[in-house]
Motif scaffolding. Sequence first.
Motif, short mmCIF file in Angstrom:
data_model
loop_
_atom_site.label_atom_id
_atom_site.label_comp_id
_atom_site.label_asym_id
_atom_site.label_seq_id
_atom_site.Cartn_x
_atom_site.Cartn_y
_atom_site.Cartn_z
N ALA A 109 8.68 9.29 10.80
CA ALA A 109 9.55 8.35 10.09
C ALA A 109 9.40 8.54 8.59
N PHE A 110 10.53 8.58 7.90
CA PHE A 110 10.54 8.53 6.44
C PHE A 110 10.85 7.10 6.03
N VAL A 111 10.08 6.59 5.07
CA VAL A 111 10.33 5.26 4.51
C VAL A 111 10.30 5.39 3.00
N SER A 112 11.34 4.92 2.34
CA SER A 112 11.33 4.88 0.87
C SER A 112 11.66 3.46 0.42
N PHE A 113 11.08 3.08 -0.72
CA PHE A 113 11.29 1.72 -1.22
C PHE A 113 11.01 1.67 -2.73
N PRO A 114 11.59 0.67 -3.42
CA PRO A 114 11.27 0.48 -4.83
C PRO A 114 9.87 -0.12 -4.95
N ASN A 115 9.13 0.32 -5.95
CA ASN A 115 7.78 -0.17 -6.19
C ASN A 115 7.84 -1.36 -7.15
N PHE A 116 7.57 -2.53 -6.64
CA PHE A 116 7.65 -3.73 -7.47
C PHE A 116 6.42 -3.95 -8.35
N ALA A 117 5.46 -3.01 -8.33
CA ALA A 117 4.29 -3.09 -9.22
C ALA A 117 4.41 -2.13 -10.39
N GLN A 118 5.52 -1.44 -10.50
CA GLN A 118 5.71 -0.48 -11.59
C GLN A 118 5.59 -1.19 -12.94
N TRP A 119 5.12 -0.51 -13.95
CA TRP A 119 4.78 -1.15 -15.22
C TRP A 119 5.94 -1.90 -15.86
N ARG A 120 7.17 -1.42 -15.72
CA ARG A 120 8.31 -2.13 -16.34
C ARG A 120 8.52 -3.50 -15.69
N TRP A 170 5.48 10.88 -1.69
CA TRP A 170 6.07 11.31 -2.95
C TRP A 170 6.36 10.07 -3.77
N PHE A 171 6.14 10.17 -5.07
CA PHE A 171 6.31 9.03 -5.96
C PHE A 171 7.19 9.46 -7.12
N LEU A 172 8.22 8.68 -7.39
CA LEU A 172 9.24 9.06 -8.37
C LEU A 172 9.37 8.04 -9.49
N SER A 180 -0.10 10.82 -7.15
CA SER A 180 -0.41 9.62 -6.37
C SER A 180 -1.47 8.75 -7.06
N ALA A 181 -2.24 9.32 -7.98
CA ALA A 181 -3.36 8.60 -8.60
C ALA A 181 -2.93 7.29 -9.27
N ALA A 182 -1.91 7.32 -10.07
CA ALA A 182 -1.47 6.12 -10.78
C ALA A 182 -0.09 5.67 -10.32
N ALA A 183 0.27 6.03 -9.10
CA ALA A 183 1.63 5.75 -8.61
C ALA A 183 1.96 4.27 -8.60
N LEU A 185 1.21 1.98 -10.60
CA LEU A 185 1.55 1.52 -11.94
C LEU A 185 2.77 2.24 -12.51
N LEU A 186 2.90 3.53 -12.24
CA LEU A 186 3.89 4.35 -12.93
C LEU A 186 5.16 4.65 -12.15
N ALA A 187 5.09 4.71 -10.84
CA ALA A 187 6.26 5.14 -10.05
C ALA A 187 7.24 4.00 -9.81
N GLN A 188 8.51 4.33 -9.89
CA GLN A 188 9.56 3.35 -9.60
C GLN A 188 9.88 3.31 -8.12
N HIS A 189 9.74 4.44 -7.45
CA HIS A 189 10.05 4.54 -6.02
C HIS A 189 8.98 5.32 -5.29
N ALA A 190 8.81 5.01 -4.01
CA ALA A 190 7.87 5.73 -3.16
C ALA A 190 8.59 6.20 -1.91
N ILE A 191 8.17 7.37 -1.42
CA ILE A 191 8.67 7.91 -0.17
C ILE A 191 7.46 8.31 0.66
N PHE A 192 7.42 7.86 1.90
CA PHE A 192 6.31 8.19 2.81
C PHE A 192 6.89 8.85 4.05
N LEU A 193 6.19 9.87 4.55
CA LEU A 193 6.48 10.47 5.85
C LEU A 193 5.35 10.06 6.77
#
Length: 196
Positions: A109-120, A170-172, A180-183, A185-193
């Motif tokens: 399964a692929f799951v992607s979502f917005p990261n609500f902990a991103q610094w902005r 993957w973190f975008l 992945s280290a600071a994802a 805080l820094l990533a707006q979106h995440a994708i997991f397989l």
Amino acid sequence: MSMLRPDLAVIADHVAPGSRVLDIGCGDGALMAALRDAHGCDARGLEIDPGNVAAAVARGLSVIQGDADVDLAGYPDQSFDYAILSQTLQTARAPDVVLDHLLRIGRRAFVSFPNFAQWRVRVSLLWGGRMPVTRQLPEQWYDTPNIHHVTIDDFRAFLRDRRITVEGAWFLSGDRQRSSAAANLLAQHAIFLLRR
């Protein structure tokens, strides 16, 4: 594939050619069309919005109208190579149940979502005291489909607690990948397989 939204492009790049795919919350079918045309995949879709269903069907795609919260129970176990849930997890009433169905229906399964902990998001809450409105999260708090504000670290803990295997992550930020280290805080979106 470059015309795809960045998280969908990552998913498309990692789906094996010729796979059977179920795209849940498939929108207008952009990912399904790319998988069909570039990878020879047998792509099917489930979408709640009737306008998006019509747009996907107009592309010649096999899409039915349905709700991930209630309609996944009817799919047989392991009936797809991949079950995909892109930018839909946070809108599900019972995301844990939807994830259980994803991992039952698909071998992966692929799951992607917005990261609500991103610094902005954090800065907007800290300095403005208000829920952010950004390009990635364009709706006002009262008009958003997002009902579960998941973070990357929340999702990682959820997967660990349920002993779900992560085969890839993957973190975008925009269309740029982050480590992945600071994802969180820094990533707006995440994708997991994922797989069981």
